[in-house]
Write an enzyme that holds these catalytic residues in place. Structure first.
Site, PDB file in Angstrom:
ATOM      1  CE1 TYR A 107     -32.606 -23.008  13.731  1.00 28.59           C
ATOM      2  CE2 TYR A 107     -34.784 -22.299  12.960  1.00 28.59           C
ATOM      3  CZ  TYR A 107     -33.438 -22.516  12.725  1.00 28.59           C
ATOM      4  OH  TYR A 107     -32.906 -22.228  11.492  1.00 28.59           O
ATOM      5  CG  ASN A 147     -25.349 -23.425  47.892  1.00 28.55           C
ATOM      6  OD1 ASN A 147     -25.385 -22.576  48.773  1.00 28.55           O
ATOM      7  ND2 ASN A 147     -24.277 -23.611  47.139  1.00 28.55           N
ATOM      8  CB  ALA A 189     -24.077 -28.159  53.149  1.00 28.85           C
ATOM      9  CB  CYS A 242     -16.909 -24.134  41.960  1.00 27.53           C
ATOM     10  SG  CYS A 242     -17.858 -25.464  42.726  1.00 27.53           S
ATOM     11  NE  ARG A 300     -34.429 -37.057  13.562  1.00 30.76           N
ATOM     12  CZ  ARG A 300     -34.375 -36.511  12.343  1.00 30.76           C
ATOM     13  NH1 ARG A 300     -33.905 -35.284  12.200  1.00 30.76           N
ATOM     14  NH2 ARG A 300     -34.775 -37.173  11.286  1.00 30.76           N
ATOM     15  NE  ARG A 306     -33.383 -16.851  53.706  1.00 34.25           N
ATOM     16  CZ  ARG A 306     -32.424 -17.664  53.280  1.00 34.25           C
ATOM     17  NH1 ARG A 306     -32.543 -18.981  53.453  1.00 34.25           N
ATOM     18  NH2 ARG A 306     -31.357 -17.192  52.671  1.00 34.25           N
ATOM     19  NE  ARG A 321     -29.978 -13.259  57.194  1.00 29.45           N
ATOM     20  CZ  ARG A 321     -30.414 -14.484  56.883  1.00 29.45           C
ATOM     21  NH1 ARG A 321     -29.562 -15.480  56.776  1.00 29.45           N
ATOM     22  NH2 ARG A 321     -31.695 -14.714  56.682  1.00 29.45           N
ATOM     23  CD1 TRP A 324     -33.838 -31.454  12.341  1.00 31.27           C
ATOM     24  CD2 TRP A 324     -34.355 -32.438  14.279  1.00 31.27           C
ATOM     25  NE1 TRP A 324     -35.049 -32.086  12.170  1.00 31.27           N
ATOM     26  CE2 TRP A 324     -35.386 -32.703  13.344  1.00 31.27           C
ATOM     27  CE3 TRP A 324     -34.475 -32.973  15.563  1.00 31.27           C
ATOM     28  CZ2 TRP A 324     -36.510 -33.463  13.658  1.00 31.27           C
ATOM     29  CZ3 TRP A 324     -35.590 -33.730  15.877  1.00 31.27           C
ATOM     30  CH2 TRP A 324     -36.591 -33.960  14.942  1.00 31.27           C
ATOM     31  CD  GLU A 371     -15.154 -23.260  58.260  1.00 34.23           C
ATOM     32  OE1 GLU A 371     -13.995 -23.552  57.906  1.00 34.23           O
ATOM     33  OE2 GLU A 371     -16.153 -23.948  57.962  1.00 34.23           O
TER      34      GLU A 371
END
Length: 458
Positions: free
Chosen positions: A432, A311, A14, A47, A448, A24, A74, A440, A37
């Site tokens: 499909y 993100n 984040a 993850c 259904r 940007r 940057r 299905w 940090e």
């Protein structure tokens, strides 16, 4: 007019997404960006840590999306190994300490982003901080665990907790050649699923050679004379361990925010508006694992610590902090994982979530296959679906199956976001062909049956 300064606390998904997006929109001559940090890495995939520990990802650096050097190139003033210790909202400044030199300093801000993440839950019990007991949240945690596995005197591992991290770490430790016991306080693993679906995960874990101990409360960790872990103790038994991994879950890391008087929700996360601004504060934003988000299905605030959200939060925050406009409307609670070749997915509400939200609902569970039954490689899958009783609105879907099962949950995630009924879902024009699906699709078979059950109840 002096140049504005954006200060970011937290250098992972984040925080650095926000910094990068703001950069940007505004160049170094228009906006100064300073990011703090406390660890040594930025913009990495937490993850992916279980797969690095297990050996599927051979190199730690493969998990790093953007290095500190790339951020600095940057025009982002990134300060690693520097911990923010206080936020002075009235004075519009933050206090930080260099963890290597001990030097302390104040940095003023015009705009502030809080992306402090989450911390692993460590139970308050004897031995929880012993050598060989590991929480796994950062790349540094992952490296410490890998080093600990190499030092372990034996090959017995105990994982405490059977959520996503616990289940994934159990498989990683099996892949590393350890005998693995998972101690879980719930009736079945994967409490993000209903127990009947968690039972399918239980069977798969035992098939992998993992010993599952459910309905067990850990009361302590026994250590040897050297201070290293020897066993995990529960209210009913003791399980020998040369290494212990805590997979109990995480809590929002909001101690800084709380001390600064910023608003927290019922789950301990920061509360924000649709633009990810901290409520009541025009120039302070927050995102990632330290915030609570709106559940679009239940209408309630939740803490959902996932990299996908972090993100997106960062993109929204960076756009707004950079002078643009963006919103984050909320989540439906989609997540996917695996145990060996078993894929596990969920989105929306479980039965207890629907009950807690005061919703009346119907449930159906169906068995189907990933491909046409006659096509080679077809494998079984189980789909459970919840629908609101009166309206037929889709409330949630859980899927457990082999290859081709997990990502089918995305169909349901889109339907939930769109507020579709199960009746409307039956008309979805999905792709499909026999190698990909029965005629299905399993999700539509469940829709259904759910639509028929809603009609019968109506």
């Amino acid at each position: 007019m002096s140049m504005e300064r954006l200060v970011v606390i937290g250098g992972d998904a984040a925080g650095m997404s926000a910094a990068s997006q703001a950069r940007r929109l505004k160049g170094p001559g228009e906006l100064e960006i300073v990011a703090f940090e406390r660890g040594g890495f930025t913009s990495y995939s937490a993850c992916g840590i279980p797969y690095w520990v297990g050996g599927a990802v051979p190199d730690r650096d493969a998990l790093i999306a953007r290095t500190p050097e790339e951020h600095r190139a940057r025009g982002i003033g990134l300060r690693l190994r520097t911990e923010v210790t206080r936020i002075d909202v009235a004075g519009r400044r933050v206090h930080a300490r260099d963890l290597d030199s001990g030097a302390e300093s104040w940095t003023s801000y015009d705009k502030l982003v809080i992306a402090t993440g989450a911390r692993p839950i460590r139970p308050e019990m004897p031995g929880a901080d012993a050598a060989g007991v590991h929480g796994v949240q950062t790349l540094g945690d992952g490296q410490e665990l890998i080093d600990s596995l190499a030092r372990a005197r034996g090959r017995r591992a105990v994982v405490v907790g059977a959520g996503y991290i616990g289940v994934e770490m159990a498989e990683a430790l099996i892949d590393r050649g350890f005998e693995v016991t998972v101690v879980n306080r719930g009736s079945e693993p994967m409490a993000t699923l209903d127990p009947d679906m968690g039972r399918l995960v239980h069977r798969a874990m035992e098939g992998l050679g993992i010993t599952m101990v459910n309905d067990a409360e850990v009361t302590g960790v026994r250590t040897g004379d050297d201070g290293r872990v020897r066993a995990v103790v529960t209210d009913a038994a003791e399980y020998p361990a040369d290494v212990v991994v805590l997979g109990i879950g995480v809590r929002p890391e909001t101690s800084l925010a709380e001390a600064a008087g910023l608003p927290l929700g019922a789950h301990g996360g920061l509360l924000t508006d649709l633009g990810m601004r901290v409520r009541g504060h025009t120039d302070i934003w927050a995102g990632g694992d330290c915030v609570e988000v709106l559940d679009l299905v239940s209408g309630q605030e939740r803490h959902v610590p996932l990299g996908t959200h972090a993100n997106k939060h960062g993109q929204v925050i960076g756009t707004n902090a950079g002078g643009g406009y963006a919103t984050f409307p909320g989540v439906v609670g989609t997540a996917v994982s695996k145990v060996c070749d078993l894929e596990i997915a969920r989105t929306g509400l479980r039965e207890k979530d629907a009950h807690r939200a005061g919703l009346r609902y119907e449930t159906v569970t169906i068995e189907s296959t990933s491909r046409a039954g006659y096509y080679p490689g077809s494998s079984p899958m189980t789909v459970k679906m919840l629908a609101e009783r009166r309206t037929g609105r889709l409330l949630g879907v859980q899927i457990v199956g082999r290859e081709g099962a997990g990502k089918r949950v995305d169909i349901a995630a889109v339907a939930l976001t769109a507020g579709m009924t199960v009746e409307q879902m039956t008309a979805l024009d999905l792709g499909y062909a026999p190698p990909f699906s029965p005629v299905w699709d399993p999700v539509l078979v469940a829709a259904r049956k759910a639509a028929a059950k809603v009609r019968d109840a109506g």
